[in-house]
Structure formats: structure tokens, C-alpha cells
Scaffold this motif. Sequence first.
Motif, PDB file in Angstrom:
ATOM      1  N   VAL A 104      32.351  70.997  40.154  1.00 10.95           N
ATOM      2  CA  VAL A 104      33.506  71.868  39.971  1.00 10.95           C
ATOM      3  C   VAL A 104      33.589  72.877  41.105  1.00 10.95           C
ATOM      4  N   GLY A 105      32.425  73.382  41.487  1.00  9.88           N
ATOM      5  CA  GLY A 105      32.388  74.319  42.603  1.00  9.88           C
ATOM      6  C   GLY A 105      32.979  73.723  43.867  1.00  9.88           C
ATOM      7  N   HIS A 106      32.622  72.479  44.123  1.00 10.02           N
ATOM      8  CA  HIS A 106      33.165  71.803  45.296  1.00 10.02           C
ATOM      9  C   HIS A 106      34.681  71.721  45.249  1.00 10.02           C
ATOM     10  N   LEU A 108      36.735  73.480  43.536  1.00  8.80           N
ATOM     11  CA  LEU A 108      37.320  74.809  43.632  1.00  8.80           C
ATOM     12  C   LEU A 108      37.347  75.290  45.078  1.00  8.80           C
ATOM     13  N   LYS A 109      36.310  74.973  45.785  1.00  6.00           N
ATOM     14  CA  LYS A 109      36.208  75.422  47.170  1.00  6.00           C
ATOM     15  C   LYS A 109      37.288  74.759  48.019  1.00  6.00           C
ATOM     16  N   ARG A 111      40.026  73.454  46.965  1.00 11.63           N
ATOM     17  CA  ARG A 111      41.338  73.918  46.537  1.00 11.63           C
ATOM     18  C   ARG A 111      41.693  75.251  47.167  1.00 11.63           C
TER      19      ARG A 111
ATOM     20  N   PRO B  16      27.677  74.778  46.424  1.00 12.96           N
ATOM     21  CA  PRO B  16      28.555  75.912  46.136  1.00 12.96           C
ATOM     22  C   PRO B  16      28.510  76.258  44.657  1.00 12.96           C
ATOM     23  N   ILE B  17      27.312  76.532  44.197  1.00 14.07           N
ATOM     24  CA  ILE B  17      27.172  76.871  42.783  1.00 14.07           C
ATOM     25  C   ILE B  17      27.875  78.177  42.485  1.00 14.07           C
ATOM     26  N   GLU B  19      30.507  79.285  43.669  1.00 12.55           N
ATOM     27  CA  GLU B  19      31.953  79.087  43.541  1.00 12.55           C
ATOM     28  C   GLU B  19      32.361  78.835  42.102  1.00 12.55           C
ATOM     29  N   CYS B  20      31.495  78.165  41.403  1.00  7.95           N
ATOM     30  CA  CYS B  20      31.808  77.850  40.005  1.00  7.95           C
ATOM     31  C   CYS B  20      31.243  78.908  39.079  1.00  7.95           C
ATOM     32  N   MET B  21      30.026  79.360  39.359  1.00  7.22           N
ATOM     33  CA  MET B  21      29.381  80.337  38.502  1.00  7.22           C
ATOM     34  C   MET B  21      30.139  81.651  38.464  1.00  7.22           C
ATOM     35  N   PHE B  23      32.987  82.002  37.830  1.00 12.87           N
ATOM     36  CA  PHE B  23      33.898  81.942  36.689  1.00 12.87           C
ATOM     37  C   PHE B  23      33.146  81.915  35.362  1.00 12.87           C
ATOM     38  N   LEU B  90      43.773  75.974  36.279  1.00 15.90           N
ATOM     39  CA  LEU B  90      42.490  76.300  36.887  1.00 15.90           C
ATOM     40  C   LEU B  90      41.393  76.311  35.831  1.00 15.90           C
ATOM     41  N   GLU B  93      40.139  73.035  34.936  1.00 19.81           N
ATOM     42  CA  GLU B  93      39.256  72.437  35.943  1.00 19.81           C
ATOM     43  C   GLU B  93      37.793  72.762  35.662  1.00 19.81           C
ATOM     44  N   LEU B  94      37.585  73.816  34.911  1.00 17.90           N
ATOM     45  CA  LEU B  94      36.212  74.208  34.605  1.00 17.90           C
ATOM     46  C   LEU B  94      35.628  73.393  33.463  1.00 17.90           C
ATOM     47  N   ALA B  97      32.416  71.168  33.626  1.00 15.43           N
ATOM     48  CA  ALA B  97      31.167  71.926  33.659  1.00 15.43           C
ATOM     49  C   ALA B  97      30.791  72.408  32.263  1.00 15.43           C
TER      50      ALA B  97
END
Lengths: 118, 118
Positions: A104-106, A108-109, A111, B16-17, B19-21, B23, B90, B93-94, B97
Motif C-alpha cells: 500500500v505504501g508503494h 501511495l507513493k 500516486r 516505504p513503510i 508512507e502507509c504507516m 495513515f 484513498l 486503498e488502505l 493492509a
Amino acid sequence: MALTVRKNKSPAPQCPIGECMAFLRGAWTPAIIWNLSGGARRFGELRSDIGKISAKVLTHRLRELEDMGVVRRDVKPTSPPSVEYSLSDLGKELMPAIAAIVSVGHRLKKRSARRLAA
Amino acid sequence: MALTVRKNKSPAPQCPIGECMAFLRGAWTPAIIWNLSGGARRFGELRSDIGKISAKVLTHRLRELEDMGVVRRDVKPTSPPSVEYSLSDLGKELMPAIAAIVSVGHRLKKRSARRLAA
DNA sequence: CAGCATCCCACGGGATACTG
DNA sequence: CAGTATCCCGTGGGATGCTG
């Protein structure tokens, strides 16, 4: 429909999120586990791979994960001490969650990068 | 093999953890998102569904998620005020995870139950 | 190298009471 | 109903310095 169900909305059919989040507590824990997924790594490697984590926190989190049985700690009694950390079987069970987070991080990045370009 | 690569271990190929974390910050955030995955829900519903979260924290997290564009807040100007929260695109999209976290949680729960039985 | 000790701060979160 | 306002505390985490 005898029940007093006001709506047919699914009220989150049991969500033992805590059961898993207990292992992911702390801002760095997912990153630690992720960095161990490629195989055993030493303290210093882990530290520099993760990036900006302080030694104190890394130690703390590793001890915690060890106590919970998520990671294994192997000390090689060499002259300069060397310690290898690796994922236990339990730790490996957490991988799907971590992997999903990373994935998901990827996305999001990418995007956000695209939004910036537009 | 000209590089000074000591080992062939995969050093976590970009993670890119964060980036997701970013959120999922906070102990309750995953639970909030999960509970919204079934559709729009009102403040009180959310509160009681999640369980023991305090109103302050729920409000805070919801505002934060709203600001980040993860959830949408729709106010119905009815006589007793009614507010519906729902996941934005958005936010959806999470879900992978969160779903993975929940799934791992389930497995962990079953496993520990089995251990207790043995 | 792989830590531990110490100090110090910010934030998350609980409890309680009050409001439009 | 859906918050807001305080107060208070525990913990996570950073920085620095020291050790076996």
C-alpha cells in the motif's frame, strides 16, 4: 428478522485487530520486521538499513519482539561481539500484514508522485 | 561481484513503510478504518462498535483522517444532529493492509486458543 | 560491535464534565 | 447525538555519553 437490527450494514464482523497490532506496536516495529524478512541481520545492519532509528529504540523493540517470540536472537561469541536477529515462525506469520502495508505504501507513493507531476 | 557486498541477503528492497504507516498512526486507527469498511457509519455507532475508545480520541482520529483525505464526513442537518463517516477512495486503498492485519489477527487468535487447549 | 544509562520531550489516550 | 474542554499519565522515541 426478529432482531432489532436497524440496518443491514455489516458491523465489522469481529475484528481482532488488537491481536495483530499488539505485535506492530511502535512506529518502527513494522520496519524492523520487514528488514528481517530477507534473512538474519546483525544489529548494525538493521540499524543502518532502517535509517534513522536510535540504538536505544532498536534495542528496546528487538527485546520486546524477542520476548513475544517474534524474532530470534543469536549471539556469536566472536571477538568483536556479533549478534544476529531473525524472524521466528511466529514472526513470519506477521509477514502478510507487513507486506500489505509495504505494498500500500508503494502505491501511495506512486500516486502522490503522479499528483505532484500533474 | 565487484561490489563490496558482504552477503547476498536482500536488504529490504525499498520499504516505504512510513508512507502507509502515516495513515495508521495511533492504536485505534486501523480499527476505525476497518469499521468503516462496511459502509458509512455514524459517530455513536462507530464508537460502540469499536468498543472502548473514548470520544475524544475517536473525534481526534476522525478529524485527522478527514484532513488526510482518508475518510469523508457528511453532516445531515437533522434535528438531533447526525454525522456519517465513510471511507474515501484513498481510504479504500488502505483496506488491503487493514484486511491483512485483521486476517493475521484471526490466525494468531486461533493459534493461541489452540495452545491454551493443549 | 552491540549494547545500556540517563535525561527530556511530545504525543496518544483515558476520565470526567460540559454544550449546541 | 456529536462532539468540546481540561486534566493527567504512560510510553515511545531522540540525543548523548559510556562500557564489555
